[in-house]
Write a protein that holds these residues in place. Structure first.
Motif, PDB file in Angstrom:
ATOM      1  N   GLY A 154       0.812  -1.212   0.000  1.00  0.00           N
ATOM      2  CA  GLY A 154       0.000   0.000   0.000  1.00  0.00           C
ATOM      3  C   GLY A 154       0.842   1.256   0.000  1.00  0.00           C
ATOM      4  N   VAL A 155       1.977   1.221   0.682  1.00  0.00           N
ATOM      5  CA  VAL A 155       2.863   2.386   0.735  1.00  0.00           C
ATOM      6  C   VAL A 155       3.381   2.712  -0.663  1.00  0.00           C
ATOM      7  N   VAL A 156       3.818   1.701  -1.374  1.00  0.00           N
ATOM      8  CA  VAL A 156       4.348   1.905  -2.730  1.00  0.00           C
ATOM      9  C   VAL A 156       3.245   2.431  -3.654  1.00  0.00           C
ATOM     10  N   LEU A 157       2.060   1.862  -3.559  1.00  0.00           N
ATOM     11  CA  LEU A 157       0.955   2.305  -4.413  1.00  0.00           C
ATOM     12  C   LEU A 157       0.564   3.749  -4.101  1.00  0.00           C
ATOM     13  N   ASN A 158       0.571   4.120  -2.834  1.00  0.00           N
ATOM     14  CA  ASN A 158       0.265   5.513  -2.465  1.00  0.00           C
ATOM     15  C   ASN A 158       1.330   6.463  -2.985  1.00  0.00           C
TER      16      ASN A 158
END
Length: 108
Positions: A16-20
């Motif tokens: 999720g961090v990478v996608l954000n």
């Protein structure tokens, strides 16, 4: 051939961090593109002898929140062609006419 590195391709297996970070990066690029167009319009207007107030421009960078290729669920649809990919990199102008303020005070 250009490899289309879309969000949909990156989504598989990413945290999720990478996608954000990808989403924020796209918003930043979008706003930067809008800023560049605004500056170009102001330069062009000045060259043509037209006075524009730069504070009257409102810039919105959608990132990929409003893709021309549409949404697939909650995510942007992956473009099938380079033309579709490029169609998402666009600037939209909306000119809104406002009524000028009166130059004479009239009590209500």
């Amino acid at each position: 051939m250009i490899r289309l590195n879309t969000y949909a391709q990156r989504k598989k297996g990413e945290t999720g961090v990478v996608l954000n970070r990808i989403k924020q990066s796209n918003r930043n690029i979008s706003l930067s593109r809008a800023q560049s167009v605004k500056e170009s319009v102001l330069i062009f207007a000045t060259d043509q002898g037209v006075a524009l107030d730069s504070s009257q421009f409102a810039l919105v960078g959608h990132g990929f929140g409003n893709p021309k290729t549409g949404m697939c669920g909650g995510d942007p649809c992956a473009p099938a062609t380079e033309a579709e990919w490029r169609s998402n990199m666009r600037v939209v102008f909306r000119i809104i006419q406002l009524e000028a303020e009166s130059d004479v005070f009239q009590p209500l």
